[in-house]
Design an enzyme around this catalytic site. Structure first.
Site, PDB file in Angstrom:
ATOM      1  N   ILE A  10       0.817  -1.224   0.000  1.00  0.00           N
ATOM      2  CA  ILE A  10       0.000   0.000   0.000  1.00  0.00           C
ATOM      3  C   ILE A  10       0.847   1.269   0.000  1.00  0.00           C
ATOM      4  CG2 ILE A  10      -0.325   0.242   2.504  1.00  0.00           C
ATOM      5  CD1 ILE A  10      -3.367   0.804   1.744  1.00  0.00           C
ATOM      6  N   ASN A  23      -2.250   1.967  15.221  1.00  0.00           N
ATOM      7  CA  ASN A  23      -2.554   1.645  16.616  1.00  0.00           C
ATOM      8  C   ASN A  23      -3.028   2.933  17.284  1.00  0.00           C
ATOM      9  OD1 ASN A  23      -0.266   3.070  17.778  1.00  0.00           O
ATOM     10  ND2 ASN A  23       0.998   1.382  17.047  1.00  0.00           N
ATOM     11  N   GLY A  31       3.695  -4.046  10.987  1.00  0.00           N
ATOM     12  CA  GLY A  31       2.861  -4.253   9.809  1.00  0.00           C
ATOM     13  C   GLY A  31       2.738  -3.033   8.922  1.00  0.00           C
ATOM     14  N   ASP A  33       1.259  -0.251   9.457  1.00  0.00           N
ATOM     15  CA  ASP A  33       1.485   0.991  10.203  1.00  0.00           C
ATOM     16  C   ASP A  33       2.968   1.366  10.191  1.00  0.00           C
ATOM     17  OD1 ASP A  33       0.894   3.190  11.839  1.00  0.00           O
ATOM     18  OD2 ASP A  33       0.877   2.011  13.675  1.00  0.00           O
ATOM     19  N   THR A 121      -6.375  -7.602  10.266  1.00  0.00           N
ATOM     20  CA  THR A 121      -6.176  -9.027   9.961  1.00  0.00           C
ATOM     21  C   THR A 121      -4.751  -9.517  10.198  1.00  0.00           C
ATOM     22  OG1 THR A 121      -5.711  -8.652   7.605  1.00  0.00           O
ATOM     23  CG2 THR A 121      -8.021  -8.993   8.242  1.00  0.00           C
ATOM     24  N   GLY A 122      -3.864  -8.612  10.599  1.00  0.00           N
ATOM     25  CA  GLY A 122      -2.483  -9.004  10.893  1.00  0.00           C
ATOM     26  C   GLY A 122      -2.334  -9.327  12.370  1.00  0.00           C
TER      27      GLY A 122
END
Length: 169
Positions: A10, A23, A31, A33, A121-122
């Site tokens: 992404i 978060n 991930g 983020d 989903t991670g």
């Protein structure tokens, strides 16, 4: 609104806005983020710190918008997904809020092309098939979807990509 599905990173997507599965601290993490903060540079972190100074942490299901820094997008919309700890209507509703609130911010900021990762989903362990159903339903039911020209679901892994491929048929 055109729905597009791609398997990609992404942080490399050209769009008006990309969505960050953030978060609650908004200060980067693992991930997607961590990748967004690393590639986007200090401008994103500085904008997140300014938001935190003003409002505190970002609550689960909420979203905030910042510059995209060095990324090929104009904005990053940061949303905090729920941590999965068992099937619950509350968790499902919070995940739907992530998509809905991100889209509301996109419309307010005249975003025409938006890219979403697979939120929660991670490391938050939301079941991928359930998360895909919620994402697709929420996007399709968004009240102002005609104001968005294109929405891209960006899957980083094969499993999510295959799930979305099946569900979007």
């Amino acid at each position: 609104m055109i729905l597009e599905l791609i398997k990609a990173d992404i942080t490399e997507i050209r769009a008006d806005a990309i969505v960050n599965a953030a978060n609650s601290s908004l200060l980067g993490g693992g991930g997607v983020d961590g990748a967004i903060h690393r590639k986007g540079g200090k401008a994103i972190l500085e904008a997140c710190v300014a938001i935190r100074d003003k409002q505190g942490n970002c609550k689960t299901g909420n979203a905030v918008i910042t510059t995209a820094g060095n990324l090929p997008a104009k904005y990053v919309i940061h949303t905090v997904g729920p941590v999965w700890n068992g099937d619950s209507e509350e968790k499902n509703a919070l995940l739907a809020d992530c998509y809905r609130n991100s889209l509301v911010l996109a419309v307010k900021n005249d975003v025409k092309i938006i890219a979403f990762p697979n939120i929660s989903t991670g490391i938050y362990h939301f079941p991928k098939d359930k998360a895909a159903d919620i994402a697709i339903a929420t996007v399709n039911n968004f009240a102002e979807k005609e104001k968005i020209e294109k929405l891209i679901f960006v899957c980083f892994d094969d499993e999510n990509y295959q799930l979305y491929l099946e569900k979007l048929k």
